[in-house]
Scaffold this active site. Structure first.
Site, PDB file in Angstrom:
ATOM      1  N   GLU A  95      -3.563   0.047   0.739  1.00  0.00           N
ATOM      2  CA  GLU A  95      -3.556   1.500   0.947  1.00  0.00           C
ATOM      3  C   GLU A  95      -2.402   1.866   1.875  1.00  0.00           C
ATOM      4  O   GLU A  95      -2.259   1.292   2.963  1.00  0.00           O
ATOM      5  CB  GLU A  95      -4.869   1.957   1.606  1.00  0.00           C
ATOM      6  N   ASP A 147      -2.210   8.169  -7.561  1.00  0.00           N
ATOM      7  CA  ASP A 147      -1.551   7.443  -6.470  1.00  0.00           C
ATOM      8  C   ASP A 147      -0.975   6.101  -6.929  1.00  0.00           C
ATOM      9  O   ASP A 147      -1.486   5.517  -7.887  1.00  0.00           O
ATOM     10  CB  ASP A 147      -2.519   7.253  -5.291  1.00  0.00           C
TER      11      ASP A 147
HETATM   12 ZN   LIG Z   1      -6.062   4.772  -5.037  1.00  0.00          ZN
END
Ligand SMILES: [Zn+2]
Length: 239
Positions: A95, A147
């Protein structure tokens, strides 16, 4: 080449065992899509949220390890790549703290990218993960996810030998059937209908033609699809 900065341990309870015999052959990159790194860290460690990642990289380049690589973190959700479902089984999730599309898509700062590239090199020294399997969340879950987004510098990672990049592809006459074959040869889930086909094309563009993401099959997208399909399969002949 930057050395790996120290990695802080911040154990998340949101993890379990990988399935017996599952290979670790994929990396999935994400952005947090939240207002701050602190908010994202709290969520990734909240048992009620039931989400996590192996690593969280702050905008200043600090790296936090939330889940050991040999355990399963819960980052990809319902997902698919190259014939396999449930990418959590076989992937390492990273992340990147970034507010995301909902908050105006901030660029990824230099210290964060340098830390990411150093971390990727360390991971690739431990596991046999080819450049074609460094993926975005939007690649493996294009129906739901955007994303790490079109501001993520995939081309730069490719120049460092970490990811795939097509270079300059020839424009080709758009052919929907060929385009779909190429998407599937690259690894994307076979689209179910017209809307799904458009979302798959948008995911491909977000990744390989980030300057225009419109989900339309134009001549440039067609050329890039064929080029990436060949690259994805080790440059071996036609798709
Ligand atoms: Zn994600």
């Amino acid at each position: 080449m930057q050395a790996l900065p120290p990695v802080e341990e911040r154990a998340s309870p949101n993890r379990d065992a990988r399935p017996e015999g599952a290979p670790i052959d994929t990396i999935v990159l994400h952005y947090t899509g939240m207002a701050s790194g602190a908010a994202a860290l709290a969520r990734l460690c909240d048992p009620a949220a039931e989400v996590s990642a192996h690593y969280l990289i702050e905008r200043d380049g600090r790296i936090l390890r939330l889940v050991p690589e040999d355990e399963r973190a819960w980052h990809a959700g319902r997902s698919y790549w190259a014939g396999a479902e449930r990418l959590n089984d076989r992937s390492i999730g990273i992340e990147l703290v970034n507010p995301g599309h909902a908050h105006g898509l901030a660029p990824f700062p230099e210290p964060q990218l340098a830390a990411l590239m150093a971390l990727l090199r360390a991971i690739l020294a431990r596991w046999p993960i080819p450049p074609a399997r460094l993926l975005g969340h939007s690649d493996v879950a294009y129906e739901r996810k955007l994303d790490p987004g079109e501001r993520f510098p995939w081309e730069r990672l490719a120049r460092a030998g970490l990811a795939l990049w097509p270079g300059r592809a020839r424009a080709r006459p758009p052919d929907p059937a060929e385009a779909e074959r190429a998407l599937v040869a690259i690894g994307y889930r076979p689209p179910g209908d017209a809307g799904s086909r458009q979302r798959a094309l948008a995911a491909f563009q977000r990744r390989f033609r980030p300057w225009r993401v419109d989900g339309r099959l134009d001549a440039e997208t067609m050329g890039l699809l064929e080029e990436v399909a060949v690259l994805s399969n080790g440059g071996r002949g036609s798709i």
